[in-house]
Structure formats: C-alpha cells, structure tokens
Scaffold this motif. Sequence first.
Motif, PDB file in Angstrom:
ATOM      1  N   ILE A  38     -10.846   5.411   0.270  1.00 41.51           N
ATOM      2  CA  ILE A  38     -10.006   5.477   1.472  1.00 41.51           C
ATOM      3  C   ILE A  38      -8.609   5.038   1.052  1.00 41.51           C
ATOM      4  O   ILE A  38      -8.413   3.918   0.568  1.00 41.51           O
ATOM      5  N   THR A  40      -5.027   3.675   1.515  1.00 41.73           N
ATOM      6  CA  THR A  40      -4.513   2.686   2.460  1.00 41.73           C
ATOM      7  C   THR A  40      -3.422   3.243   3.373  1.00 41.73           C
ATOM      8  O   THR A  40      -3.473   3.064   4.586  1.00 41.73           O
ATOM      9  N   SER A  42      -2.480   6.383   4.211  1.00 41.14           N
ATOM     10  CA  SER A  42      -2.727   7.564   5.050  1.00 41.14           C
ATOM     11  C   SER A  42      -4.058   7.541   5.781  1.00 41.14           C
ATOM     12  O   SER A  42      -4.256   8.302   6.725  1.00 41.14           O
ATOM     13  N   GLY A  43      -4.996   6.725   5.311  1.00 44.76           N
ATOM     14  CA  GLY A  43      -6.334   6.723   5.901  1.00 44.76           C
ATOM     15  C   GLY A  43      -7.182   7.891   5.431  1.00 44.76           C
ATOM     16  O   GLY A  43      -8.333   8.023   5.844  1.00 44.76           O
ATOM     17  N   GLU A  44      -6.617   8.722   4.546  1.00 40.54           N
ATOM     18  CA  GLU A  44      -7.378   9.856   4.014  1.00 40.54           C
ATOM     19  C   GLU A  44      -8.507   9.362   3.130  1.00 40.54           C
ATOM     20  O   GLU A  44      -8.405   8.303   2.514  1.00 40.54           O
TER      21      GLU A  44
END
Length: 72
Positions: A38, A40, A42-44
Amino acid sequence: MFTQLNPPIPLTVKDKGDGFAVGVIDYGQEHHLIWVTIITDSGEIWCAPNPQVRAPGNWTMGRERPALDSAH
C-alpha cells in the motif's frame, strides 16, 4: 503461496513511492517474490516484483536509504 505480513513492512517501490508491504506472493523458485504494498501518498495497492522494492534506511543497522536507480 500468499503470506500476510503482520506487522506490515515499510519499503519503497520504484516509481511509486514509500509504503507498507502487507503481503508477499511466492510463485516458486523460477519467479521473484511479489510484494503487495500500500503506497502511503496515494493509497494505491501495487504488486511489485522483488527487484523493484527496497527496504528503507536504518540508522541503527548502519544502512543508508537505498537508491532505486539500479533496480531492473
């Protein structure tokens, strides 16, 4: 095989940024480990092969923040 990491491991994915690996996929001896990470900022969630990830620097262990320039 999928292994959930508990706790997650901080690392950097080339061209994506810093994040936390929450799992590792191991397809066997003919393949790189795949780090489910994950990111940090972008949350992608990215599945990155072993040559594309680096552990962060660690002052206590004497490890500088690694460069990703040499990653394949």
